[in-house]
Scaffold this motif. Structure first.
Motif, PDB file in Angstrom:
ATOM      1  N   GLY A 173       0.796  -1.217   0.000  1.00  9.34           N
ATOM      2  CA  GLY A 173       0.000   0.000   0.000  1.00  9.34           C
ATOM      3  C   GLY A 173       0.831   1.270   0.000  1.00  9.34           C
ATOM      4  N   LYS A 174       2.138   1.143  -0.278  1.00  6.83           N
ATOM      5  CA  LYS A 174       3.008   2.315  -0.310  1.00  6.83           C
ATOM      6  C   LYS A 174       2.949   3.027  -1.659  1.00  6.83           C
ATOM      7  CE  LYS A 174       6.117   0.605   3.217  1.00  6.83           C
ATOM      8  NZ  LYS A 174       7.476   0.159   3.539  1.00  6.83           N
ATOM      9  N   VAL A 175       2.436   2.350  -2.672  1.00  6.68           N
ATOM     10  CA  VAL A 175       2.180   2.939  -3.974  1.00  6.68           C
ATOM     11  C   VAL A 175       0.714   2.693  -4.278  1.00  6.68           C
ATOM     12  CG1 VAL A 175       2.657   2.806  -6.445  1.00  6.68           C
ATOM     13  CG2 VAL A 175       4.530   2.574  -4.827  1.00  6.68           C
ATOM     14  N   THR A 176       0.013   3.741  -4.647  1.00  8.82           N
ATOM     15  CA  THR A 176      -1.401   3.598  -4.963  1.00  8.82           C
ATOM     16  C   THR A 176      -1.652   3.982  -6.415  1.00  8.82           C
ATOM     17  OG1 THR A 176      -1.848   5.838  -4.169  1.00  8.82           O
ATOM     18  CG2 THR A 176      -2.179   4.032  -2.606  1.00  8.82           C
ATOM     19  N   VAL A 177      -2.713   3.439  -6.958  1.00  3.53           N
ATOM     20  CA  VAL A 177      -3.163   3.753  -8.310  1.00  3.53           C
ATOM     21  C   VAL A 177      -4.361   4.682  -8.166  1.00  3.53           C
ATOM     22  CG1 VAL A 177      -4.082   2.809 -10.455  1.00  3.53           C
ATOM     23  CG2 VAL A 177      -2.370   1.513  -9.153  1.00  3.53           C
ATOM     24  N   THR A 178      -4.274   5.854  -8.769  1.00  2.70           N
ATOM     25  CA  THR A 178      -5.323   6.860  -8.643  1.00  2.70           C
ATOM     26  C   THR A 178      -5.778   7.290 -10.029  1.00  2.70           C
ATOM     27  OG1 THR A 178      -4.302   7.693  -6.623  1.00  2.70           O
ATOM     28  CG2 THR A 178      -5.878   9.140  -7.715  1.00  2.70           C
ATOM     29  N   HIS A 179      -7.073   7.286 -10.254  1.00  2.00           N
ATOM     30  CA  HIS A 179      -7.627   7.791 -11.505  1.00  2.00           C
ATOM     31  C   HIS A 179      -7.836   9.294 -11.342  1.00  2.00           C
ATOM     32  CE1 HIS A 179      -8.091   3.783 -13.059  1.00  2.00           C
ATOM     33  NE2 HIS A 179      -8.648   3.443 -11.912  1.00  2.00           N
ATOM     34  N   LEU A 180      -7.225  10.058 -12.213  1.00  2.00           N
ATOM     35  CA  LEU A 180      -7.313  11.514 -12.136  1.00  2.00           C
ATOM     36  C   LEU A 180      -8.763  11.961 -12.224  1.00  2.00           C
ATOM     37  CD1 LEU A 180      -5.640  14.197 -12.133  1.00  2.00           C
ATOM     38  CD2 LEU A 180      -5.879  14.156 -14.615  1.00  2.00           C
ATOM     39  N   ASN A 181      -9.130  12.897 -11.369  1.00  2.00           N
ATOM     40  CA  ASN A 181     -10.440  13.537 -11.465  1.00  2.00           C
ATOM     41  C   ASN A 181     -10.239  15.040 -11.347  1.00  2.00           C
ATOM     42  OD1 ASN A 181     -10.682  14.413  -8.641  1.00  2.00           O
ATOM     43  ND2 ASN A 181     -10.856  12.236  -8.187  1.00  2.00           N
ATOM     44  N   THR A 182     -11.261  15.799 -11.590  1.00  2.00           N
ATOM     45  CA  THR A 182     -11.130  17.252 -11.644  1.00  2.00           C
ATOM     46  C   THR A 182     -10.810  17.867 -10.282  1.00  2.00           C
ATOM     47  OG1 THR A 182     -13.522  17.474 -11.440  1.00  2.00           O
ATOM     48  CG2 THR A 182     -12.606  17.512 -13.668  1.00  2.00           C
ATOM     49  N   ASP A 183     -11.059  17.163  -9.189  1.00  6.02           N
ATOM     50  CA  ASP A 183     -10.779  17.682  -7.851  1.00  6.02           C
ATOM     51  C   ASP A 183      -9.389  17.305  -7.336  1.00  6.02           C
ATOM     52  OD1 ASP A 183     -13.344  18.786  -7.690  1.00  6.02           O
ATOM     53  OD2 ASP A 183     -14.176  16.899  -6.928  1.00  6.02           O
ATOM     54  N   TYR A 184      -8.666  16.478  -8.093  1.00  3.65           N
ATOM     55  CA  TYR A 184      -7.364  15.992  -7.637  1.00  3.65           C
ATOM     56  C   TYR A 184      -6.379  17.151  -7.476  1.00  3.65           C
ATOM     57  CZ  TYR A 184      -2.975  13.416  -7.516  1.00  3.65           C
ATOM     58  OH  TYR A 184      -1.755  12.914  -7.152  1.00  3.65           O
ATOM     59  N   THR A 225      -6.493   9.835 -17.385  1.00  2.00           N
ATOM     60  CA  THR A 225      -5.142   9.712 -16.853  1.00  2.00           C
ATOM     61  C   THR A 225      -5.174   8.931 -15.552  1.00  2.00           C
ATOM     62  OG1 THR A 225      -4.478  11.787 -17.893  1.00  2.00           O
ATOM     63  CG2 THR A 225      -3.138  11.028 -16.039  1.00  2.00           C
ATOM     64  N   THR A 226      -4.219   8.029 -15.420  1.00  7.37           N
ATOM     65  CA  THR A 226      -4.062   7.229 -14.211  1.00  7.37           C
ATOM     66  C   THR A 226      -2.689   7.520 -13.631  1.00  7.37           C
ATOM     67  OG1 THR A 226      -5.488   5.513 -15.120  1.00  7.37           O
ATOM     68  CG2 THR A 226      -4.075   4.883 -13.287  1.00  7.37           C
ATOM     69  N   LEU A 227      -2.653   7.707 -12.313  1.00  5.97           N
ATOM     70  CA  LEU A 227      -1.428   8.072 -11.613  1.00  5.97           C
ATOM     71  C   LEU A 227      -0.969   6.936 -10.709  1.00  5.97           C
ATOM     72  CD1 LEU A 227      -2.915  11.431 -10.354  1.00  5.97           C
ATOM     73  CD2 LEU A 227      -1.362  11.213 -12.290  1.00  5.97           C
ATOM     74  N   LEU A 228       0.324   6.728 -10.637  1.00  6.83           N
ATOM     75  CA  LEU A 228       0.933   5.865  -9.628  1.00  6.83           C
ATOM     76  C   LEU A 228       1.628   6.807  -8.670  1.00  6.83           C
ATOM     77  CD1 LEU A 228       2.510   3.110 -11.887  1.00  6.83           C
ATOM     78  CD2 LEU A 228       0.351   3.015 -10.667  1.00  6.83           C
ATOM     79  N   GLU A 229       1.275   6.710  -7.382  1.00  5.71           N
ATOM     80  CA  GLU A 229       1.802   7.696  -6.454  1.00  5.71           C
ATOM     81  C   GLU A 229       2.125   7.111  -5.092  1.00  5.71           C
ATOM     82  OE1 GLU A 229      -1.142  10.774  -6.267  1.00  5.71           O
ATOM     83  OE2 GLU A 229      -2.695   9.419  -5.620  1.00  5.71           O
ATOM     84  N   THR A 230       3.036   7.771  -4.429  1.00  3.84           N
ATOM     85  CA  THR A 230       3.339   7.470  -3.039  1.00  3.84           C
ATOM     86  C   THR A 230       2.602   8.508  -2.206  1.00  3.84           C
ATOM     87  OG1 THR A 230       5.305   8.863  -2.970  1.00  3.84           O
ATOM     88  CG2 THR A 230       5.625   6.564  -3.642  1.00  3.84           C
ATOM     89  N   GLU A 231       2.887   8.528  -0.937  1.00  4.23           N
ATOM     90  CA  GLU A 231       2.200   9.466  -0.048  1.00  4.23           C
ATOM     91  C   GLU A 231       2.442  10.923  -0.433  1.00  4.23           C
ATOM     92  OE1 GLU A 231       2.447  10.645   4.633  1.00  4.23           O
ATOM     93  OE2 GLU A 231       2.595   8.519   4.103  1.00  4.23           O
ATOM     94  N   ASN A 232       3.658  11.209  -0.964  1.00 11.59           N
ATOM     95  CA  ASN A 232       3.971  12.618  -1.203  1.00 11.59           C
ATOM     96  C   ASN A 232       4.387  12.972  -2.632  1.00 11.59           C
ATOM     97  OD1 ASN A 232       6.375  11.316  -1.107  1.00 11.59           O
ATOM     98  ND2 ASN A 232       7.254  12.522   0.552  1.00 11.59           N
ATOM     99  N   ARG A 233       4.358  11.996  -3.570  1.00 12.12           N
ATOM    100  CA  ARG A 233       4.723  12.355  -4.945  1.00 12.12           C
ATOM    101  C   ARG A 233       4.129  11.383  -5.956  1.00 12.12           C
ATOM    102  NH1 ARG A 233      10.113  10.099  -6.967  1.00 12.12           N
ATOM    103  NH2 ARG A 233      10.434   8.329  -5.620  1.00 12.12           N
ATOM    104  N   ILE A 234       3.988  11.854  -7.169  1.00 11.48           N
ATOM    105  CA  ILE A 234       3.573  11.026  -8.301  1.00 11.48           C
ATOM    106  C   ILE A 234       4.841  10.390  -8.850  1.00 11.48           C
ATOM    107  CG2 ILE A 234       2.564  11.035 -10.616  1.00 11.48           C
ATOM    108  CD1 ILE A 234       1.033  13.615  -9.719  1.00 11.48           C
ATOM    109  N   ILE A 235       4.845   9.068  -9.017  1.00 13.36           N
ATOM    110  CA  ILE A 235       6.044   8.408  -9.536  1.00 13.36           C
ATOM    111  C   ILE A 235       5.902   8.040 -11.010  1.00 13.36           C
ATOM    112  CG2 ILE A 235       6.839   7.620  -7.292  1.00 13.36           C
ATOM    113  CD1 ILE A 235       5.715   4.846  -7.979  1.00 13.36           C
TER     114      ILE A 235
END
Length: 93
Positions: free
Chosen positions: A14-25, A56-66
């Motif tokens: 759970g240290k890397v999450t997959v996030t689908h970009l939305n307009t509030d991101y 757009t799909t993001l791979l991210e850690t707690e403090n940055r997009i990787i």
């Protein structure tokens, strides 16, 4: 590489999450070294999402997009439906 990271292990933990970009991101820190790709993410990706041009799909850690990837919506125009059906028949195998 001396400091390699087991990406799949980080994902399972759970240290890397997959996030689908939305307009509030709210974007986190990101720099891939390519100005065009950085600019697309920060300046254009939400606009294209709004008009359903790209998702757009993001791979991210707690403090940055990787990493991120974007998929474009497009159209494949088929003029001869039977020829297309015949071609696809061979792809099923």
């Amino acid at each position: 590489m001396e400091h390699s990271i087991d990406f799949w292990e980080l994902l399972k933990q759970g240290k890397v999450t997959v996030t689908h970009l939305n307009t509030d991101y709210e974007f986190k820190s990101f720099n891939c070294g390519n100005t065009d790709l950085n600019d697309f993410l920060f300046a254009d990706s939400k606009i294209y999402l709004k008009y359903l041009r790209y998702t757009t799909t993001l791979l991210e850690t707690e403090n940055r997009i990787i990493a991120y990837y974007s998929l474009a919506n497009d159209l494949l125009k088929i003029s001869d439906h039977q020829d297309f059906a015949d071609e696809m028949e061979g792809c099923r195998e």
